[in-house]
Design a protein around this motif. Sequence first.
Motif, mmCIF file in Angstrom:
data_model
loop_
_atom_site.group_PDB
_atom_site.id
_atom_site.type_symbol
_atom_site.label_atom_id
_atom_site.label_comp_id
_atom_site.label_asym_id
_atom_site.label_seq_id
_atom_site.Cartn_x
_atom_site.Cartn_y
_atom_site.Cartn_z
ATOM 1 N N ALA A 123 -0.172 -6.551 -1.781
ATOM 2 C CA ALA A 123 -0.903 -6.425 -3.040
ATOM 3 C C ALA A 123 -1.751 -7.677 -3.226
ATOM 4 O O ALA A 123 -1.280 -8.789 -2.989
ATOM 5 N N ASP A 124 -2.997 -7.488 -3.631
ATOM 6 C CA ASP A 124 -3.900 -8.596 -3.939
ATOM 7 C C ASP A 124 -4.214 -8.513 -5.424
ATOM 8 O O ASP A 124 -5.155 -7.842 -5.837
ATOM 9 N N SER A 125 -3.417 -9.183 -6.217
ATOM 10 C CA SER A 125 -3.560 -9.129 -7.672
ATOM 11 C C SER A 125 -4.868 -9.747 -8.140
ATOM 12 O O SER A 125 -5.453 -9.295 -9.126
ATOM 13 N N ASP A 126 -5.341 -10.783 -7.463
ATOM 14 C CA ASP A 126 -6.574 -11.458 -7.871
ATOM 15 C C ASP A 126 -7.784 -10.539 -7.783
ATOM 16 O O ASP A 126 -8.657 -10.565 -8.642
ATOM 17 N N ASP A 127 -7.851 -9.731 -6.744
ATOM 18 C CA ASP A 127 -8.994 -8.844 -6.543
ATOM 19 C C ASP A 127 -8.687 -7.385 -6.861
ATOM 20 O O ASP A 127 -9.508 -6.507 -6.565
ATOM 21 N N LEU A 128 -7.542 -7.102 -7.443
ATOM 22 C CA LEU A 128 -7.105 -5.732 -7.743
ATOM 23 C C LEU A 128 -7.320 -4.829 -6.530
ATOM 24 O O LEU A 128 -8.131 -3.908 -6.539
ATOM 25 N N ALA A 129 -6.578 -5.130 -5.485
ATOM 26 C CA ALA A 129 -6.729 -4.388 -4.234
ATOM 27 C C ALA A 129 -5.393 -4.319 -3.507
ATOM 28 O O ALA A 129 -4.490 -5.116 -3.757
ATOM 29 N N PHE A 130 -5.313 -3.349 -2.621
ATOM 30 C CA PHE A 130 -4.228 -3.321 -1.652
ATOM 31 C C PHE A 130 -4.825 -3.788 -0.328
ATOM 32 O O PHE A 130 -5.981 -3.481 -0.015
ATOM 33 N N ILE A 131 -4.048 -4.519 0.420
ATOM 34 C CA ILE A 131 -4.499 -5.083 1.688
ATOM 35 C C ILE A 131 -3.685 -4.475 2.822
ATOM 36 O O ILE A 131 -2.468 -4.651 2.875
ATOM 37 N N TYR A 132 -4.376 -3.761 3.712
ATOM 38 C CA TYR A 132 -3.726 -3.244 4.917
ATOM 39 C C TYR A 132 -3.965 -4.268 6.021
ATOM 40 O O TYR A 132 -5.086 -4.729 6.219
ATOM 41 N N ILE A 133 -2.908 -4.618 6.744
ATOM 42 C CA ILE A 133 -3.011 -5.655 7.761
ATOM 43 C C ILE A 133 -3.196 -5.037 9.146
ATOM 44 O O ILE A 133 -2.403 -4.195 9.575
ATOM 45 N N LEU A 134 -4.271 -5.480 9.808
ATOM 46 C CA LEU A 134 -4.509 -5.161 11.214
ATOM 47 C C LEU A 134 -4.303 -6.451 11.988
ATOM 48 O O LEU A 134 -4.302 -7.544 11.410
ATOM 49 N N GLU A 135 -4.165 -6.337 13.305
ATOM 50 C CA GLU A 135 -4.034 -7.553 14.097
ATOM 51 C C GLU A 135 -4.752 -7.417 15.430
ATOM 52 O O GLU A 135 -4.977 -6.317 15.928
ATOM 53 N N THR A 136 -5.130 -8.574 15.955
ATOM 54 C CA THR A 136 -5.618 -8.683 17.323
ATOM 55 C C THR A 136 -4.576 -9.530 18.052
ATOM 56 O O THR A 136 -3.548 -9.886 17.473
ATOM 57 N N GLU A 137 -4.857 -9.897 19.267
ATOM 58 C CA GLU A 137 -3.906 -10.763 19.985
ATOM 59 C C GLU A 137 -3.811 -12.142 19.352
ATOM 60 O O GLU A 137 -2.790 -12.810 19.456
ATOM 61 N N GLN A 138 -4.892 -12.589 18.681
ATOM 62 C CA GLN A 138 -4.930 -13.946 18.140
ATOM 63 C C GLN A 138 -4.839 -14.068 16.624
ATOM 64 O O GLN A 138 -4.562 -15.143 16.112
ATOM 65 N N GLU A 139 -5.100 -12.977 15.890
ATOM 66 C CA GLU A 139 -5.219 -13.145 14.445
ATOM 67 C C GLU A 139 -4.924 -11.854 13.682
ATOM 68 O O GLU A 139 -4.859 -10.777 14.263
ATOM 69 N N TYR A 140 -4.785 -12.024 12.377
ATOM 70 C CA TYR A 140 -4.666 -10.885 11.475
ATOM 71 C C TYR A 140 -6.029 -10.616 10.845
ATOM 72 O O TYR A 140 -6.802 -11.543 10.602
ATOM 73 N N VAL A 141 -6.275 -9.369 10.566
ATOM 74 C CA VAL A 141 -7.478 -8.956 9.853
ATOM 75 C C VAL A 141 -7.000 -8.156 8.649
ATOM 76 O O VAL A 141 -6.206 -7.227 8.787
ATOM 77 N N TYR A 142 -7.466 -8.560 7.462
ATOM 78 C CA TYR A 142 -7.016 -7.959 6.221
ATOM 79 C C TYR A 142 -8.057 -6.965 5.711
ATOM 80 O O TYR A 142 -9.197 -7.344 5.441
ATOM 81 N N ILE A 143 -7.659 -5.713 5.579
ATOM 82 C CA ILE A 143 -8.547 -4.668 5.090
ATOM 83 C C ILE A 143 -8.264 -4.470 3.601
ATOM 84 O O ILE A 143 -7.192 -4.000 3.222
ATOM 85 N N SER A 144 -9.228 -4.845 2.773
ATOM 86 C CA SER A 144 -9.077 -4.778 1.327
ATOM 87 C C SER A 144 -9.517 -3.410 0.813
ATOM 88 O O SER A 144 -10.651 -2.987 1.028
ATOM 89 N N ILE A 145 -8.595 -2.736 0.124
ATOM 90 C CA ILE A 145 -8.872 -1.430 -0.473
ATOM 91 C C ILE A 145 -8.909 -1.637 -1.991
ATOM 92 O O ILE A 145 -7.862 -1.705 -2.644
ATOM 93 N N PRO A 146 -10.118 -1.784 -2.552
ATOM 94 C CA PRO A 146 -10.246 -2.073 -3.988
ATOM 95 C C PRO A 146 -9.743 -0.928 -4.855
ATOM 96 O O PRO A 146 -9.652 0.227 -4.416
ATOM 97 N N SER A 147 -9.474 -1.250 -6.103
ATOM 98 C CA SER A 147 -8.934 -0.265 -7.046
ATOM 99 C C SER A 147 -9.880 0.910 -7.269
ATOM 100 O O SER A 147 -9.439 1.976 -7.704
ATOM 101 N N ASP A 148 -11.168 0.761 -6.946
ATOM 102 C CA ASP A 148 -12.117 1.873 -7.050
ATOM 103 C C ASP A 148 -11.674 3.074 -6.226
ATOM 104 O O ASP A 148 -12.058 4.204 -6.515
ATOM 105 N N TYR A 149 -10.878 2.830 -5.180
ATOM 106 C CA TYR A 149 -10.461 3.891 -4.258
ATOM 107 C C TYR A 149 -8.987 4.279 -4.410
ATOM 108 O O TYR A 149 -8.474 5.062 -3.620
ATOM 109 N N TRP A 150 -8.313 3.762 -5.420
ATOM 110 C CA TRP A 150 -6.901 4.056 -5.590
ATOM 111 C C TRP A 150 -6.638 5.509 -5.964
ATOM 112 O O TRP A 150 -5.598 6.046 -5.614
ATOM 113 N N ILE A 151 -7.560 6.141 -6.657
ATOM 114 C CA ILE A 151 -7.391 7.569 -6.976
ATOM 115 C C ILE A 151 -7.264 8.351 -5.671
ATOM 116 O O ILE A 151 -6.445 9.266 -5.554
#
Length: 128
Positions: A39-67
């Motif tokens: 949960a990203d309370s600051d940006d009102l979003a849910f964050i889905y985590i992806l990864e590569t071999e070296q890092e994480y990539v955070y996919i932000s799903i804003p509240s506009d798409y929560w419906i």
Amino acid sequence: MSNKIKINHIEWKSDQLLMYSDDKSGTQKSLTATGRVLADSDDLAFIYILETEQEYVYISIPSDYWIDLKKVMEGNHEVILHIHNETIILEGILEELQYLISNIEGNSNYGTEMVDKVEQIFLAPKNV
């Protein structure tokens, strides 16, 4: 969250929710779904985590798409991300969202705005 990419377009195709970002920055390496959501309370979003071999990539799903996420949860639909010429099934997103929503309900640690928005969208009774 240094590698944060925001979803800015979605569409329904059959029984799948397709998510898109026009973000051109970030990694061009192969991305893998982790099945984890934050949960990203600051940006009102849910964050889905992806990864590569070296890092994480955070996919932000804003509240506009929560419906649409609620519709996914109600119908047990698949969520697919299209990003950087890749198509990734967001595995585990339903279970993670259910868990997060149950934790956020009435929990002021997430902030009043986040709690109110989650309760309004995900926990409001269905219209009869």
